[in-house]
Every structure is written in structure tokens, then in C-alpha cells.
Design an enzyme around this catalytic site. Structure first.
Site, PDB file in Angstrom:
ATOM      1  N   LYS A  64       0.801  -1.293  -0.047  1.00 39.35           N
ATOM      2  CA  LYS A  64       0.056   0.092  -0.030  1.00 39.35           C
ATOM      3  C   LYS A  64       0.807   1.142  -0.172  1.00 39.35           C
ATOM      4  O   LYS A  64       0.343   2.121  -0.500  1.00 39.35           O
ATOM      5  CB  LYS A  64      -0.952   0.070   1.157  1.00 39.35           C
ATOM      6  CG  LYS A  64      -2.283  -1.120   0.953  1.00 39.35           C
ATOM      7  CD  LYS A  64      -2.986  -0.962   2.289  1.00 39.35           C
ATOM      8  CE  LYS A  64      -3.956  -1.975   2.209  1.00 39.35           C
ATOM      9  NZ  LYS A  64      -5.142  -1.691   3.315  1.00 39.35           N
ATOM     10  N   ASP A  89     -10.462   2.239   2.375  1.00 39.97           N
ATOM     11  CA  ASP A  89     -10.484   1.662   3.813  1.00 39.97           C
ATOM     12  C   ASP A  89     -11.309   2.445   4.852  1.00 39.97           C
ATOM     13  O   ASP A  89     -12.165   2.030   5.471  1.00 39.97           O
ATOM     14  CB  ASP A  89      -9.225   1.196   4.248  1.00 39.97           C
ATOM     15  CG  ASP A  89      -8.414   0.355   3.399  1.00 39.97           C
ATOM     16  OD1 ASP A  89      -8.815  -0.580   2.963  1.00 39.97           O
ATOM     17  OD2 ASP A  89      -7.106   0.394   3.504  1.00 39.97           O
TER      18      ASP A  89
END
Ligand code: ATR
Length: 286
Positions: free
Chosen positions: A74, A110
Site C-alpha cells: 500500500k 478503507d
């Protein structure tokens, strides 16, 4: 949207390892539901190979319109993208990539997934936003803190075994974030409206956790972003204490929505049927 006469639109999820990822099941379900000819596949890439993978997306040779990025890529995904948005920028991490006019764009869904899960499973959970308590200060906790701050929580207390990591997050996300060691939990829970676990605490035999949720305000919510098992030791304790709970599976399901819409041009729904399918998959594959 993609023309079905052309090559089918292709998206990916990459991680290392990636075989545990449930994302192909989620996107595969939606592709089938919409009758789209696209594909969404897991691609395992070692960290050292990730920059080349990004090059192959940018130059079109990989044939992907975009995809999801999971642990441990990420941070690299954010750093290597041409156009990360503000959400990804503040987190220093991206989980969703897409090509637009030849540029690789990056965002992080997220926090969106976290909020939409609770909106869906715990209606009214933000009627009071005085105080939230977040356990853990790792990568996953950042998106939760950012999301709660942006939803307007007055105080967000981040408690972590390594208190310096909690302090770093308080510095990064602003003055409404307060860092504390784990021992401060009873005091910080006083009057809290929300408790979020982002750690694996209580999950292995070497550690245990014993939380008394009674200092929280009546009607407060306890949630966990860990969803394997669906009812974590912390959620089990909260249930025993008659607390309202929400499990974390919906965060995974909802974080997938914006990516699917961007790549495939249709906005999917998180339905009870999708949830049941993923639970059945978890039960059969562990
Ligand atoms: P993730 O990206 O999933 O959040 P991480 O960055 O490794 O993973 O963070 C794991 C979190 O769980 C951290 O907050 C970690 O605490 P430390 O920062 O002190 O390491 C927490 N954690 C994991 N196991 C723990 C344990 N046995 N006791 C207390 N905290 C634990």
C-alpha cells in the site's frame, strides 16, 4: 464504461501473499450480477518486483485498467502513483489504483469501507460523536482514525502497546487525536460512544485481553476491523456484556465498491447475499 465488443476490462488485486484475499470473490460476484465480461484476478508480486508491476500498468502492457493493492504494497502504491488523492496522501498508503488519461491515480477506500459498514450494520451509530476509542496504531488503524475525524468525532483516543506509534498518529491526524498506553483504557472508555479494535489482540494463545466496557455510555457501539473470525474475542466479550456490536466484514465489502465502479462503470451494492457468500467462503477455506 467498457464496450463489450472490445477486450474485456481487466482489474487486479495484488499483495504478498495474496491467496488469502477475498476480493476476487467479491468483484467476481458483482461482475456476474451485472453480466459484465470483465475480470478481476489476484496477482502475487514480491515487494522488490512491485515497481516493475506499476510500470507495466502505466504503459498498458499489463492490460489492466486498475486494481486493488493490499499488504505489503500500500505504501509503495501511493509513492509510485502519478496522482494520489488527498486521502491517500494523508495516509501515505493507497489501496485502489486506476488509469485516467494515461496517469495512474491512487486513492484509499478503507475509511469509506469502515464508515459504510457501520452506517449499514449499526444505524444511528453517529447520533453521538463525543468520543471514540481506537485500539492499535498500525497501518489499518490510520484509515479508521482519518475516517472518524472526518465524520466529526470530537475526541479520538488511540491506545497502543507501543505508545510512540500512537503519538505519531496523533501528530499526523491533528489535535482531536489523543495518544495513550493500553493501561489508560478504562479511563479513556469513560463516556465513549464507540470502541474500535484494529489489533490481533486476544487472537493467539500467547496474549489475552479483558475489557470492561461498562464505562462507555449506554447504547455505545463496539466494532472490530478484524473479520477472521467474524466474532473476534473482543466482540465476544462485548456481547457477553450486552454491548451493541458490529463485525468488520462489511468494511472489506464496502471498500470494494468505489474501485468496482471506477473500473467497470457500474455501482455495485453490498447485499446480504454477498455477505453470506463471503462468510460461506471463509467457512470452507478457513
Ligand atoms: P496492521 O496494518 O494490520 O494494523 P501492524 O501495522 O502490524 O498491522 O499493527 C498491528 C497493531 O496491533 C499494532 O497496533 C500493534 O501494537 P504495537 O504497535 O505495539 O506493535 C498491535 N498488536 C499486535 N499484537 C499485539 C499484542 N499482542 N498486544 C498488544 N498490541 C498488539
Amino acid at each position: 464504461m467498457h464496450d463489450s465488443r472490445e477486450t474485456p476490462t481487466r482489474a487486479f488485486v495484488t499483495g504478498f501473499p495474496v491467496r488469502h484475499s477475498r476480493s476476487p470473490k467479491i468483484h467476481g460476484y458483482w461482475l456476474q450480477q451485472f453480466g459484465l465480461a470483465g475480470s478481476y484476478d489476484a496477482v502475487e508480486i514480491e515487494p522488490a518486483g512491485f515497481p516493475n508491476f506499476i510500470v507495466s500498468i502505466k504503459d498498458g502492457s499489463a492490460g489492466f485498467v486498475g486494481g486493488n493493492v493490499t499488504i505489503p504494497h500500500k505504501e509503495q502504491a501511493f509513492a509510485l502513483a502519478d496522482a494520489p488523492d488527498d486521502l491517500a496522501g494523508e495516509l501515505g498508503a493507497a489501496n485502489t489504483l486506476f488509469l485516467r488519461e494515461g496517469r495512474l491515480c491512487a486513492t484509499n477506500t478503507d475509511g469509506y469501507g469502515f464508515l459504510n459498514n457501520l452506517d449499514d450494520r449499526a444505524p444511528g451509530w453517529t447520533d453521538r460523536k463525543y468520543r471514540a476509542v481506537v485500539l492499535g496504531a498500525g497501518g489499518a488503524s490510520r484509515a479508521v482514525i482519518q475516517a472518524l475525524r472526518d465524520r466529526g468525532f470530537g475526541e479520538i483516543h488511540v491506545l497502543n502497546r507501543t505508545v510512540d506509534r500512537a503519538r505519531e498518529l496523533a501528530d499526523r491526524f491533528g489535535e482531536r487525536i489523543h495518544a495513550a498506553p493500553l493501561g489508560a483504557l478504562p479511563e479513556r472508555l469513560a463516556g465513549a460512544d464507540l470502541f474500535v479494535n484494529t489489533t490481533s489482540l486476544g487472537m493467539d494463545d500467547s496474549d489475552s485481553i479483558d475489557i470492561d466496557f461498562s464505562p462507555m455510555r449506554s447504547g455505545a457501539l463496539v466494532t472490530d476491523i478484524v473479520y477472521v473470525p467474524l466474532i473476534t474475542p473482543i466482540l465476544a466479550q462485548a456481547t457477553e456484556q450486552d454491548m451493541r456490536i458490529a463485525d468488520g466484514l462489511g468494511m472489506l465489502l464496502h471498500q470494494a465498491v468505489p474501485g468496482f465502479e471506477t473500473w467497470f462503470g457500474r455501482r455495485p451494492q453490498v447485499t446480504p447475499e454477498l455477505r453470506a457468500r463471503i462468510i460461506a467462503d471463509m467457512e470452507s477455506h478457513g
